[in-house]
Design a protein around this motif. Structure first.
Motif, PDB file in Angstrom:
ATOM      1  N   SER A 112       0.859  -1.192   0.000  1.00 28.72           N
ATOM      2  CA  SER A 112       0.000   0.000   0.000  1.00 28.72           C
ATOM      3  C   SER A 112       0.887   1.231   0.000  1.00 28.72           C
ATOM      4  O   SER A 112       1.894   1.284   0.729  1.00 28.72           O
ATOM      5  CB  SER A 112      -0.923   0.009   1.216  1.00 28.72           C
ATOM      6  OG  SER A 112      -1.744   1.157   1.220  1.00 28.72           O
ATOM      7  N   ASP A 113       0.535   2.199  -0.840  1.00 33.51           N
ATOM      8  CA  ASP A 113       1.309   3.436  -0.961  1.00 33.51           C
ATOM      9  C   ASP A 113       0.325   4.607  -0.989  1.00 33.51           C
ATOM     10  O   ASP A 113      -0.521   4.701  -1.895  1.00 33.51           O
ATOM     11  CB  ASP A 113       2.159   3.392  -2.236  1.00 33.51           C
ATOM     12  CG  ASP A 113       3.046   4.627  -2.364  1.00 33.51           C
ATOM     13  OD1 ASP A 113       3.181   5.358  -1.359  1.00 33.51           O
ATOM     14  OD2 ASP A 113       3.592   4.848  -3.453  1.00 33.51           O
ATOM     15  N   TYR A 114       0.447   5.495  -0.019  1.00 34.18           N
ATOM     16  CA  TYR A 114      -0.466   6.639   0.076  1.00 34.18           C
ATOM     17  C   TYR A 114       0.362   7.911   0.139  1.00 34.18           C
ATOM     18  O   TYR A 114       1.345   8.001   0.907  1.00 34.18           O
ATOM     19  CB  TYR A 114      -1.341   6.525   1.319  1.00 34.18           C
ATOM     20  CG  TYR A 114      -2.243   7.717   1.525  1.00 34.18           C
ATOM     21  CD1 TYR A 114      -3.413   7.867   0.776  1.00 34.18           C
ATOM     22  CD2 TYR A 114      -1.924   8.695   2.458  1.00 34.18           C
ATOM     23  CE1 TYR A 114      -4.244   8.961   0.946  1.00 34.18           C
ATOM     24  CE2 TYR A 114      -2.756   9.796   2.635  1.00 34.18           C
ATOM     25  CZ  TYR A 114      -3.905   9.930   1.881  1.00 34.18           C
ATOM     26  OH  TYR A 114      -4.720  11.014   2.066  1.00 34.18           O
ATOM     27  N   TRP A 128      -3.695   6.984  -3.596  1.00 32.11           N
ATOM     28  CA  TRP A 128      -3.624   5.762  -2.775  1.00 32.11           C
ATOM     29  C   TRP A 128      -3.572   4.552  -3.709  1.00 32.11           C
ATOM     30  O   TRP A 128      -4.490   4.315  -4.492  1.00 32.11           O
ATOM     31  CB  TRP A 128      -4.841   5.675  -1.842  1.00 32.11           C
ATOM     32  CG  TRP A 128      -4.840   4.419  -0.989  1.00 32.11           C
ATOM     33  CD1 TRP A 128      -3.760   3.819  -0.435  1.00 32.11           C
ATOM     34  CD2 TRP A 128      -5.965   3.616  -0.652  1.00 32.11           C
ATOM     35  NE1 TRP A 128      -4.123   2.693   0.263  1.00 32.11           N
ATOM     36  CE2 TRP A 128      -5.491   2.543   0.154  1.00 32.11           C
ATOM     37  CE3 TRP A 128      -7.339   3.702  -0.914  1.00 32.11           C
ATOM     38  CZ2 TRP A 128      -6.333   1.566   0.662  1.00 32.11           C
ATOM     39  CZ3 TRP A 128      -8.180   2.738  -0.398  1.00 32.11           C
ATOM     40  CH2 TRP A 128      -7.674   1.673   0.393  1.00 32.11           C
ATOM     41  N   GLN A 129      -2.482   3.826  -3.621  1.00 34.74           N
ATOM     42  CA  GLN A 129      -2.278   2.623  -4.426  1.00 34.74           C
ATOM     43  C   GLN A 129      -2.028   1.446  -3.477  1.00 34.74           C
ATOM     44  O   GLN A 129      -1.155   1.501  -2.614  1.00 34.74           O
ATOM     45  CB  GLN A 129      -1.082   2.769  -5.370  1.00 34.74           C
ATOM     46  CG  GLN A 129      -1.243   3.880  -6.399  1.00 34.74           C
ATOM     47  CD  GLN A 129      -0.009   4.015  -7.291  1.00 34.74           C
ATOM     48  OE1 GLN A 129       1.029   3.443  -7.007  1.00 34.74           O
ATOM     49  NE2 GLN A 129      -0.166   4.776  -8.369  1.00 34.74           N
ATOM     50  N   SER A 130      -2.786   0.377  -3.638  1.00 35.49           N
ATOM     51  CA  SER A 130      -2.638  -0.798  -2.793  1.00 35.49           C
ATOM     52  C   SER A 130      -2.936  -2.036  -3.623  1.00 35.49           C
ATOM     53  O   SER A 130      -3.481  -1.942  -4.733  1.00 35.49           O
ATOM     54  CB  SER A 130      -3.584  -0.730  -1.583  1.00 35.49           C
ATOM     55  OG  SER A 130      -4.938  -0.642  -2.023  1.00 35.49           O
TER      56      SER A 130
END
Length: 520
Positions: A112-114, A128-130
């Motif tokens: 997860s990348d926010y 937001w990438q998860s």
């Protein structure tokens, strides 16, 4: 005077007729030691000792209190309780842990990348990438499930997604390099082979421990037998000195004979003291292999009580073995050969992996796209942004070093190591065959030497009895009697030494064949 002569004659007849050295008189020794800790039956198998408070060898080795501690019981105690054997069992667990560690490269991974930027009452971006990444062992595939939700006034156009977010279900496939083998599969396969290596190391360590234990046991046997025979010689010399002194006091023997008998007794007393020290030291060496343990408790050292004695050496064990069976066992089960065979397999896998690195690195990545779930009550049934072939994302990753010097150099290095291991395996196999044959020859020769030594000892007993009879009739001297008797003691000790070497040769034979005397 007549009674003393009859007494001396009865003494000589009692000592030297029949199987003179076939009885076990009570030992007499000035050697003492501290009380030892009682030995538990758990540590010494069926041997449970309660008379361990004795403070001398003589007090602890009376015929009624002696307990035989057999070699097989000793080997089983070592196999069950010795810390080195327990340590060997940990090698397999360590190898299994390495396999588990290698399997970790194929564990599913959540990511997860926010990131968010808000400046001057303006939302620049909110991203937001998860997702979930699932490596697949066959084929080296990576399955990927992702969800992106991006908003903001200054988004990069390529990051614009529907208001409900963007779902992606894709796969990453290596086309050339990494298709059949990659770093992850290479590590896992080698870790699995390492389990076999650890098992071979475990067997090798146990075999070496049992070999050292067997040598210590038969050193103890030899020291005990040497003390036993030297003590008998000292008792005979002491008894003879008393008798000669009585005869000299009444004028029936020369005073110089008393000196001769005293010198012999003193010389044998010195030998007895040295034999007692050797026996104590051999007990200490044997005790280093004796431990007591229960369940998962920490092993505790155990002392060997004075009342415990070794077993008699079993005869003619070469006739129970077949050299071809031992050679076949060594070729199939010897841990050194097993280790080299598995090392070759590891190097073969490594070579295959290094060859794969010479290919271009080409990976294809493809994903099917779909908007996120619509809010409840939304009647938009359009499939324009749904899962369909036109909604996709694809990519190609290509990399290829122009000269491949690092890859070719590493491949050559692995190939040379594989050749070296193969040659080492051949030489080790030849060395094992020769070593088994050598110890077999030693075993057969020692059995022949033991048979010859037994005949020599019986002949020497005849000479001793004849010399004693001549001495009683006044036709011989005390010096000749002592010389014959000392030679008999030396021959008997030599016989026990050959028996000890015979048992050590047997232990070496089993070790050379890749096994041990404890589980033969």
């Amino acid at each position: 005077m007549r009674s003393l002569i009859l007494l001396f004659g009865f003494w000589g007849l009692l000592l030297w007729t029949g199987p003179v050295f076939g009885q076990t008189p009570a030992p007499v020794s000035p050697i003492t030691r501290e009380p030892v800790i009682p030995v538990s039956s758990n540590a010494l198998s069926r041997t449970a000792i309660s008379a361990s408070g004795s403070t001398s060898l003589a007090a602890a080795t009376t015929p009624d209190s002696l307990i035989v501690f057999t070699a097989d019981e000793f080997y089983q105690a070592v196999l069950q309780h010795n810390p080195i054997v327990k340590q060997a069992a940990l090698l397999g667990l360590e190898a299994q842990a390495q396999v588990q560690q290698a399997r970790g490269a194929f564990d599913p991974r959540i990511f997860s990348d926010y990131s968010r930027k808000h400046f001057g009452n303006t939302l620049y971006y909110d991203k937001w990438q998860s997702g979930l990444l699932v490596p697949v062992l066959p084929g080296g595939l990576d399955l990927k499930l992702g969800y992106d939700r991006n908003t903001g006034d200054y988004l990069n156009p390529e990051n614009v997604v529907p208001p409900t977010g963007l779902l992606a279900l894709g796969v990453k496939v290596p086309v050339s390099q990494g298709l059949f083998i990659d770093a992850r599969r290479n590590a896992l396969r080698q870790a699995r082979l390492a389990v076999n290596l650890a098992e071979a190391d475990r067997i090798s360590l146990i075999n070496k421990t049992l070999l050292d234990a067997a040598k210590a046991y038969w050193d103890w046997y030899l020291a005990y037998q040497q003390f036993r025979w030297v003590e008998r010689g000292y008792q005979l010399a002491q008894t003879r000195f008393v008798a000669v002194r009585q005869r000299a006091l009444i004028g029936d023997a020369a005073a110089i004979d008393t000196t001769e008998a005293l010198i012999t007794a003193q010389d044998r007393q010195v030998q007895l003291q040295q034999a007692g020290v050797d026996l104590q030291n051999s007990r200490l060496m044997l005790s280093t292999f004796l431990w007591s343990s229960r369940d998962s408790a920490v092993p505790q050292p155990v002392d060997l009580p004075l009342a415990v004695i070794p077993q008699a050496a079993p005869p003619d064990q070469a006739s129970q073995l077949q050299i071809q069976d031992l050679l076949s066992r060594a070729a199939q089960q010897h841990p050194d050969l097993i280790k080299l065979a598995n090392k070759q397999q590891q190097l073969t896998i490594e070579e295959r992996y290094r060859r794969a690195l010479l290919l271009p690195k080409v990976s294809l990545e493809a994903s099917l796209l779909s908007r996120g779930p619509l809010p409840e009550g939304n009647g938009d049934g359009s499939t324009y942004y749904g899962v369909q072939p036109s909604n996709h994302k694809i990519g190609v990753d290509l990399a290829f070093p122009l000269f491949l010097r690092a890859e070719r150099g590493k491949l050559r290095q692995v190939q040379l190591k594989n050749q070296q291991t193969g040659l080492e395996r051949q030489q080790t196999g030849r060395d094992i065959v020769n070593e088994v044959q050598s110890y077999w020859n030693d075993l057969v020769t020692l059995e022949q030497q033991i048979a010859t030594q037994q005949q020599t000892m019986r002949n020497q007993q005849v000479l001793v009895r004849a010399e004693v009879e001549k001495f009683q009739m006044g036709e011989s001297s005390l010096f000749l009697v002592n010389s014959r008797e000392s030679k008999l003691i030396d021959l008997q000790i030599k016989l026990e030494e050959l028996r000890s070497k015979h048992q050590k040769a047997l232990a070496n034979l089993w070790y050379a064949a890749g096994s041990n005397v404890g589980v033969r």
